[in-house]
Design an enzyme around this catalytic site. Sequence first.
Site, mmCIF file in Angstrom:
data_model
loop_
_atom_site.group_PDB
_atom_site.id
_atom_site.type_symbol
_atom_site.label_atom_id
_atom_site.label_comp_id
_atom_site.label_asym_id
_atom_site.label_seq_id
_atom_site.Cartn_x
_atom_site.Cartn_y
_atom_site.Cartn_z
ATOM 1 C CG HIS A 1 12.781 1.697 -17.038
ATOM 2 N ND1 HIS A 1 12.802 0.690 -16.099
ATOM 3 C CD2 HIS A 1 11.614 2.350 -16.846
ATOM 4 C CE1 HIS A 1 11.682 0.745 -15.377
ATOM 5 N NE2 HIS A 1 10.957 1.747 -15.811
ATOM 6 C CG HIS B 1 7.943 5.890 -16.603
ATOM 7 N ND1 HIS B 1 6.924 4.984 -16.762
ATOM 8 C CD2 HIS B 1 8.919 5.244 -15.913
ATOM 9 C CE1 HIS B 1 7.258 3.828 -16.165
ATOM 10 N NE2 HIS B 1 8.467 3.967 -15.649
ATOM 11 C CG HIS C 1 7.301 -2.997 -11.288
ATOM 12 N ND1 HIS C 1 7.564 -1.663 -11.061
ATOM 13 C CD2 HIS C 1 6.951 -3.504 -10.079
ATOM 14 C CE1 HIS C 1 7.389 -1.388 -9.773
ATOM 15 N NE2 HIS C 1 7.007 -2.486 -9.160
ATOM 16 C CG ASP D 1 11.853 3.504 -13.128
ATOM 17 O OD1 ASP D 1 10.959 3.859 -13.935
ATOM 18 O OD2 ASP D 1 11.590 2.941 -12.046
HETATM 19 ZN ZN ZN Z 1 9.395 2.389 -14.569
HETATM 20 ZN ZN ZN Z 2 8.578 -0.192 -12.244
#
Ligand code: ZN
Ligand code: ZN
Length: 454
Positions: A72, A74, A191, A317
């Site tokens: 996960h 970005h 999410h 994340d």
């Molecule tokens: Zn995320």
């Molecule tokens: Zn998220």
Amino acid sequence: MIPQEGNYAVRATRPILLEGGRVIDPSQSLDRITNVRLEDGRVAALDAIATGDEDVLDCSGKIVSPGLIDMHVHLREPGREEDETILTGTSAAVAGGFTSIACIPNTEPPIDTQATVEFIQHQAARADKCNVFVVACVSKNREGKELAELGHLSQAGAVAFSDDGAPVYDAELMRRALEYCRMFDKPILNHAEVRELTQGGVMHEGVVSMILGLPGMPAVAEDVMTSRDIALAEATGGRIHIMHVSSAGSVDLIRRAKARGVRLTTEVCPHHFTLTDECLRTFDSNCKMSPPLRGQEHVNACIAGLADGTIDVICTDHAPHALEKKMRELDQAPFGIVGLETALGLVITKLIEPGHLDWSTALAKMTINPARILGVHRTKGTLKVGADADVTVIDPDVRWTVDPAKFRSKSTNTPFAGWKLQGRADTVIVAGRVKHKVAAEGATADGRRTAKAR
Ligand SMILES: [Zn+2]
Ligand SMILES: [Zn+2]
């Protein structure tokens, strides 16, 4: 001599012998001191002995793990290169000990076409740091209205689908996505958040938000969506993966769903097992993320879920945002923190050292478990002979201080600046080539080592 970062290209073909480390590979229930030989980009042998044709890396006192996987991340490219690029993000990944990452498609444009998937793959190959697996959009343009071309995206190499940044809001769209994805045996990563319950919220709704007078995001917003996703997974037989679980209610729902055999996997991020909403008392936007930091009872539930197997994966994340964006007022600042370069230290310091997880259980959640979920477990997340030569050598004892100025990531939005952590990646090998190596002892670490015997 082991090839150093930077000159590996000239000696890429030499085998490497990882000598005398504690080899922990949860995929084959292995935990003992032995040698591992890497050759031609693959794990060539366990219990190997030196034959003289290889570079020998002394791993005594270290842990030799299958290369860590963060499912996960970005990466922001394309579209938001001021926050991160594929090069800086993958550089941060190897510095943090990760040999593979999966990137989330909320870029601009979003990853919802074969061409965009191929662009990411191309840029990742050019960066030549770590493996990048592509997660593609569930819906066209992440609008939540129409399914993306999941079959084509799958053919292009997408390993999973997600509209993260936002939930897959429409229950019918989620149902069809789960049904469709059964054909390729790929998961939908969601999410879990009911937006009506979190509108305008900047932090967890609780005592602290009341005292600070800040609009809250109640835990039930996550619980309701988790509950819906479980019901849809159960009805369709599709594979749902709940992202960044943060509430005690969700952990409980997931535990009960798994007990009755629902195909369901889940993840927790380091900030949700280390920090509470008390951090917001400083009004520091580096403590603003979604889902938000919650109360201690939720942190305890996440740790309990990690310990009893309810939670399969630890991921970051990693959500970089340029400084000027995070400098805004709390209600204007974007959600999210960087995580790649602090995750392993937080796992060791806050889960392994206090005894919540043993090494094998913790590493399983960062190696073979994410590899299985992404369907790459034949070659990734394992040190079985024949697997890709992706290895993370961990120094479990070194103490170091988190200094965002040293991050490889383009962004520094972390609430962990100044934290003293124990343990980090010492040497990171991808496809048999050294991609990261910590400088000689003391040069970058605090230099103090624990006296604890191994
Ligand atoms: Zn995320
Ligand atoms: Zn998220």
